[in-house]
Every structure is written in C-alpha cells, then in structure tokens.
Design an enzyme around this catalytic site. Structure first.
Site, short mmCIF file in Angstrom:
data_model
loop_
_atom_site.label_atom_id
_atom_site.label_comp_id
_atom_site.label_asym_id
_atom_site.label_seq_id
_atom_site.Cartn_x
_atom_site.Cartn_y
_atom_site.Cartn_z
N ASP A 45 5.47 -7.17 0.05
CA ASP A 45 5.46 -6.28 -1.12
C ASP A 45 4.13 -6.40 -1.87
O ASP A 45 3.87 -5.64 -2.81
CB ASP A 45 6.67 -6.52 -2.02
N SER A 46 3.27 -7.31 -1.43
CA SER A 46 1.90 -7.37 -1.97
C SER A 46 1.17 -6.05 -1.69
O SER A 46 0.12 -5.77 -2.28
CB SER A 46 1.12 -8.53 -1.35
N ASP A 84 9.62 -7.47 4.03
CA ASP A 84 9.73 -8.15 2.74
C ASP A 84 10.68 -7.36 1.83
O ASP A 84 10.42 -6.20 1.52
CB ASP A 84 8.32 -8.21 2.11
N GLU A 183 5.03 -21.05 -1.84
CA GLU A 183 3.84 -20.45 -2.47
C GLU A 183 3.41 -21.25 -3.70
O GLU A 183 4.22 -21.51 -4.61
CB GLU A 183 4.13 -18.99 -2.86
O1 KIV Z 1 4.10 -10.04 -0.21
C1 KIV Z 1 3.36 -10.94 0.23
O2 KIV Z 1 2.25 -10.69 0.69
C2 KIV Z 1 3.85 -12.30 0.18
C3 KIV Z 1 2.87 -13.42 0.40
C4 KIV Z 1 3.35 -14.67 -0.19
C5 KIV Z 1 2.50 -13.61 1.81
O3 KIV Z 1 5.01 -12.53 -0.02
#
Ligand code: KIV
Length: 283
Positions: A45-46, A84, A183
């Site tokens: 979701d980044s 995600d 994280e």
């Molecule tokens: O959404 C994302 O990129 C993550 C990172 C911690 C890899 O969850």
C-alpha cells in the site's frame, strides 16, 4: 527462476540463507525483479505514496491494489507474490477481511496476503488462514496506524514496548502467520524474535538479524525523494537519470534535433509526386 513457495522460504530460514524481498507496483518492475530472482514481491500500500503521491497509505483501495497486483503477477510468475491489505479492508469485520484477502488470491493470483497489526488482529489472521490463504504479519511500525503511533517512528525502543512486539510475533505465529515482517525496530528486538520463531522474519529497518530484508523498490532505485527513511540504502539514483533524459528530450524538440530522418516513415518519391497532383485536384 524456480517458483518460490512457502516451504522454500522456510528452508532458507533453516539453512540461514537470507531471503530477498522488494515491493513492485507494475509490470515492467515485476519483469526486472523476476529476472533479478528476488524471492518475494509485495504490491504494497506504499503505492499510495510512491506512485499516487498521497501523504500516507490510507487512501489506497482494494481496487487500486488488485489492478496493480494483476500487472505484477503477469511480470513475475515465479516470485512469491504478496498482496497488501489496505486500510479498512480487514479492520471492519472478519467477513470483510476474508472476502478481501480472497480477492487477492482469486483475482490477482497472489500467493499470500499481508496485514498490519499484532494481538489486535489475531482473529483476522486465524480466519484468513482457516480460509486457506497464507498470511504475512506486519508489526513494529505499522504505517496504517501512524497517526495513533504519533507518526512514522521507530517502535520497540523501550523494554516494555519491545516485549509487546515480541509477544505479538509469537501470537501471530501461533495464529498461523507463515512469515512476520518487522518494521523499524531495534536489531536486538528483531534478533530475539528471529531466534524464537519457526517462521521467517523479514526486516525493513529492523537490522541484520532477520531471515530476510525488504525495501520499497522506489527507495532502492532513488525514485522517491519526498521522505527517505534512515534504513534505506539507495542503490541507484534513477530520478536523476530520468530527469536528465526528460530535459534532453525537451531540448532536442525545441532545437529541432528530434526527430531525425531515422525516426520518420518514408513516402516513396513517386507516391509523393502523385499526392501533390491529387492535392491540385482538391483545390
Ligand atoms: O507497503 C509497503 O511497501 C510495506 C513495506 C513495509 C514493505 O508494507
């Protein structure tokens, strides 16, 4: 590249072979990550920040992630692909959590899903695993709760908060999580978790003792300058390379250096003459 599976990832942990893990959000990047033989790809979701330009990950929807995950699957059929779960796709109810996790598997061809949270999401993890969907847990700094945590800050920096993360990891493993993403926590804490868990730990800003390392691919390639966390290592500066290319294109067009003859289609001389005659008839 041989298809990466959960037993293969667990085997790497057992043998002490580090697991490689990156995000990807589109087909071209997925093609390259598969070529580089990266073990795990997360369509994170980044994407909200790196691709859509939001200030955080909260506006990202299931529909956005499903489309991007489908593209990544097409580019990387053999990497282990993780979808995600975005904000509010699993918090409201267990049923919604299962339905949305199922979409990643059914529509996007994922191998697993990831969701954020510790003891508070145990019932979600159990239910999703029971539905036959592998779950990667995500604890420590959980960006979807950044507001609650007071910002994008490292976690587990006191003995009490570190103990809470260690307990979260144990409970998530017992609930059936096949891997745990850690994280922004101190290395001493991730070392304890890694030593005590039988499932792989995957660290981002969690030091060297995890079973694998994960980074956001835009950070690795120098394509996201808005915010560069302490734990990022930039392996390239693509922003500079791309900007130089864009400027050169602009200059070439403005100075009529592009296109050259080799970039143009040819009209045979005879046809051109014919065309000019036809044009006369038009007037
Ligand atoms: O959404 C994302 O990129 C993550 C990172 C911690 C890899 O969850």
């Amino acid at each position: 590249m041989k298809k990466v599976t959960i037993p293969a990832l667990i085997e790497k942990k057992k043998k002490g072979i580090p697991i490689t893990f990156l995000t990807a959000y589109d087909y071209p990047m997925a093609l390259l990550e598969e070529k580089a033989e990266i073990d795990i790809i997360l369509v994170g979701d980044s994407i909200g920040m790196t691709v859509f330009g939001y200030e955080n990950t909260l506006p990202v929807t299931m529909d956005i992630l499903i489309e991007h995950t489908k593209a990544v699957r097409r580019g990387a059929p053999n990497c282990f692909l993780v979808g995600d779960m975005p904000f509010m796709s699993y918090q409201v109810s267990i049923e919604e959590a299962i339905r949305n996790a199922g979409r990643f598997m059914k529509e996007a061809g994922c191998d697993a899903i990831k969701l954020e949270g510790g003891i508070d999401v145990i019932d979600r993890v159990e239910a999703i695993v029971k539905a036959g969907i592998p779950v990667m847990a995500h604890i420590g700094l959980t960006p979807q709760s950044a507001s609650l945590l007071g910002g994008f800050k490292a976690q587990g920096k006191t003995a009490e908060s570190a103990l809470k993360i260690i307990k979260d990891a144990k409970e998530l493993e017992e609930a059936g999580a096949f891997a745990i993403l850690l994280e922004a926590i101190p290395p001493q804490v991730s070392k304890i978790i890694t030593e005590r868990s039988s499932v792989p730990t995957l660290g981002i800003g969690a030091g060297p003792y995890c079973d694998g390392q994960v980074l956001v691919v835009h950070d690795v390639l120098g394509m996201f300058d808005a915010f560069v966390p302490k734990f990022v290592k930039q392996y390239a500066n693509l922003n500079r390379i791309i900007l130089d290319a864009l400027k050169e294109f602009k200059r070439d067009v403005e100075e009529r250096k592009f296109p050259e003859e080799k970039h143009s289609y040819s009209l045979p001389e005879e046809e051109y003459k014919k065309l000019l005659n036809l044009l006369k008839d038009l007037q």
